[in-house]
Design a protein around this motif. Structure first.
Motif, PDB file in Angstrom:
ATOM      1  N   THR A  38       4.968  -4.864  -0.674  1.00 41.40           N
ATOM      2  CA  THR A  38       4.026  -3.700   0.006  1.00 41.40           C
ATOM      3  C   THR A  38       3.844  -2.271   0.128  1.00 41.40           C
ATOM      4  N   LEU A  39       3.581  -1.418   0.971  1.00 40.25           N
ATOM      5  CA  LEU A  39       3.238  -0.279   0.080  1.00 40.25           C
ATOM      6  C   LEU A  39       4.759   0.987   0.326  1.00 40.25           C
ATOM      7  N   VAL A  40       5.457   1.125  -0.469  1.00 40.28           N
ATOM      8  CA  VAL A  40       7.236   1.945  -0.060  1.00 40.28           C
ATOM      9  C   VAL A  40       6.670   3.479   0.539  1.00 40.28           C
ATOM     10  N   SER A  41       5.332   3.966  -0.447  1.00 41.87           N
ATOM     11  CA  SER A  41       5.595   5.466  -0.465  1.00 41.87           C
ATOM     12  C   SER A  41       4.465   5.925  -1.125  1.00 41.87           C
ATOM     13  N   PHE A  58      -8.172   4.087   1.008  1.00 43.89           N
ATOM     14  CA  PHE A  58      -7.684   5.141   0.969  1.00 43.89           C
ATOM     15  C   PHE A  58      -8.799   6.262   0.692  1.00 43.89           C
ATOM     16  N   THR A  59      -9.064   6.911   1.732  1.00 44.17           N
ATOM     17  CA  THR A  59     -11.021   7.964   1.528  1.00 44.17           C
ATOM     18  C   THR A  59      -9.741   9.040   1.431  1.00 44.17           C
ATOM     19  N   ALA A  67       0.236   9.854  -5.780  1.00 43.44           N
ATOM     20  CA  ALA A  67       0.801   8.390  -6.168  1.00 43.44           C
ATOM     21  C   ALA A  67       1.345   7.907  -5.266  1.00 43.44           C
ATOM     22  N   VAL A  68       1.182   7.000  -5.600  1.00 42.44           N
ATOM     23  CA  VAL A  68       2.284   5.947  -4.044  1.00 42.44           C
ATOM     24  C   VAL A  68       3.075   4.620  -4.866  1.00 42.44           C
ATOM     25  N   GLY A  83       1.315   3.987  -8.846  1.00 42.13           N
ATOM     26  CA  GLY A  83      -0.069   4.292  -9.621  1.00 42.13           C
ATOM     27  C   GLY A  83      -0.619   5.646  -8.928  1.00 42.13           C
ATOM     28  N   HIS A  84      -1.704   6.171  -9.254  1.00 39.43           N
ATOM     29  CA  HIS A  84      -1.481   7.849  -9.442  1.00 39.43           C
ATOM     30  C   HIS A  84      -3.198   7.662  -8.718  1.00 39.43           C
TER      31      HIS A  84
END
Length: 86
Positions: A38-41, A58-59, A67-68, A83-84
């Protein structure tokens, strides 16, 4: 044998404004049974990214750093990774 989820380090990534960037997050995750991802933020504009099937798309609409944070979970535990994109 069964194992709790974990992530390999996700190095900083680069993308071009207005161009689609993808990151296969599932290739950094491990565990058995296979963890759910899952993508948290994210600090990016929500309209600029999506996360499905273990892949971040991501575009970027503007230059900058974003940051993700991702989560991997299975019956044995939870792991997080960040990740960045610059």
């Amino acid at each position: 044998s069964d194992s709790a989820p974990s992530f390999a380090a996700i190095a900083g990534q680069s993308a071009t404004v207005g161009a689609l960037f993808t990151l296969n997050v599932s290739s950094y995750a491990s565990g058995s049974p296979t963890p759910a991802l899952t993508l948290v933020s994210s600090t990016a504009n929500g309209a600029e990214y999506s996360f499905a099937g273990g892949t971040l798309s991501f575009t970027p609409g503007a230059a900058g750093g974003f940051a993700v944070v991702f989560r991997a979970s299975n019956t044995l535990g939870v792991a997080g990774a960040g990740g960045h994109r610059a």
